[in-house]
Enzyme design. Sequence first.
Site, PDB file in Angstrom:
ATOM      1  N   ALA A 112     -17.339  88.786  22.382  1.00  0.00           N
ATOM      2  CA  ALA A 112     -17.746  89.038  20.991  1.00  0.00           C
ATOM      3  C   ALA A 112     -17.652  87.722  20.229  1.00  0.00           C
ATOM      4  O   ALA A 112     -16.662  87.439  19.552  1.00  0.00           O
ATOM      5  CB  ALA A 112     -16.853  90.099  20.365  1.00  0.00           C
ATOM      6  N   GLY A 139     -12.287  86.044  12.839  1.00  0.00           N
ATOM      7  CA  GLY A 139     -12.316  86.587  14.200  1.00  0.00           C
ATOM      8  C   GLY A 139     -12.761  88.033  14.189  1.00  0.00           C
ATOM      9  O   GLY A 139     -13.323  88.528  13.211  1.00  0.00           O
ATOM     10  N   ASN A 140     -12.515  88.736  15.282  1.00  0.00           N
ATOM     11  CA  ASN A 140     -12.853  90.155  15.374  1.00  0.00           C
ATOM     12  C   ASN A 140     -11.833  90.859  16.266  1.00  0.00           C
ATOM     13  O   ASN A 140     -10.894  90.230  16.761  1.00  0.00           O
ATOM     14  CB  ASN A 140     -14.288  90.345  15.887  1.00  0.00           C
ATOM     15  N   HIS A 141     -12.036  92.150  16.476  1.00  0.00           N
ATOM     16  CA  HIS A 141     -11.034  92.972  17.157  1.00  0.00           C
ATOM     17  C   HIS A 141     -11.247  93.064  18.669  1.00  0.00           C
ATOM     18  O   HIS A 141     -10.602  93.886  19.329  1.00  0.00           O
ATOM     19  CB  HIS A 141     -11.030  94.384  16.571  1.00  0.00           C
ATOM     20  N   SER A 142     -12.101  92.260  19.245  1.00  0.00           N
ATOM     21  CA  SER A 142     -12.344  92.342  20.687  1.00  0.00           C
ATOM     22  C   SER A 142     -11.055  92.063  21.463  1.00  0.00           C
ATOM     23  O   SER A 142     -10.343  91.102  21.196  1.00  0.00           O
ATOM     24  CB  SER A 142     -13.420  91.340  21.099  1.00  0.00           C
TER      25      SER A 142
END
Length: 399
Positions: A274, A206-209
């Site tokens: 994102a 995943g990512n930090h969005s």
Amino acid sequence: MFQDKKILLAVTGSIAAYKSILLTRLLVKAGAEVKIVMTPAARDFVSPLTLSTLSRNPVVMDLASNESWSNHVQLGRWADIMVIAPLSCNTLAKMAHGLCDNMLLATYLSATCPVVIAPAMDEDMWHHPTTKANLQKLESFGNKIIPVGRGELASGLYGDGRMAEPEAIVQFIQEHFFLKQDLAGKKALVTAGPTYEPIDPVRFIGNHSSGKMGLAIAEELAKRGASVHLVLGPSAVHTDIPGIKVHRVQTAEQMYEACMKEFATAGIAVMSAAVADYTPAVTEPEKIKKSSGSITVELTKTKDILKALGQEKRKGQLLVGFALETTNEKEYALGKLASKNADIIVLNSLNDEGAGFGYDTNKITIFERSGNEIPYERKPKQQVAHDIVDRIVNMLYAQ
């Protein structure tokens, strides 16, 4: 924004009165005609000459001067809206009980226009039961209250009671009084947040969005009359604004499917999520146990949602994409604009302070297919959303 609107700005005796300088400038820049009335105490905090110069109108302070009478009734009837910023604890109490010992209070009591107040005081005063009761009284009279902020106060304490920033006051006025329903009847598709690509039942890529930017855009579109379908990845953000239907998804594939389904009947699509570029080729059915050796996870590309929508786009549909870059920002943004068949690309850089994932602010540059390149200063994401939707409306009605 406020073209030909008449705004009466009332300034009371508070250290936050210095913010009235920027507020006056922003209102005038937005096209409003601004007149200012001050309490005698306000003169200790901000110069009437400064406010008079910025507003291009004389500042009214006294009921009478030089053997002439200031017509508070006329002033209260002239305005489309009266904004009291800052509103001190003292003036708040007087307004709540109908006292009339200065020009500002006389104007308030005779005003026939809507009244908006932006309180400013120290935290203990803000939380005092008397203050709460006085605010409830003003609200019962029909006055609109702009929430205070939390931060460093004049006393040196940190807490609630800061007057809202001038930009937030301008946005509040627009949203509550002058916002055009220029997207009424339009359907908008918005994506927000990250996607989570499962490795096993426990782990994911995943990512930090946070989803804050996409949510702000969805809310701005809804406030302007659009029927909004928000495809939201795993995120803690939520909205209670009418006109927004939320579709919760987890993976890039689920987001792709939801977007392809809704885009067919949408006039506007804003792809601000994102989305993961890669997903595990195989998702393990059981949790991968830790071992002494290393593991290899094979990744495959996810579907390019923006490109897919660009290929499906019909005349009359408007497609907006986002580009979050760390190097060669402009080059990549322009390349994305062309290759994805988008109408607008919103660029933000991780090199800009206060921009990107997790922040409540953002700093963007908008690239349009017409060749326009429009840079903006760092702003709260709600105001960034307003700027983006302004460009969408401008392009939509220019087609």
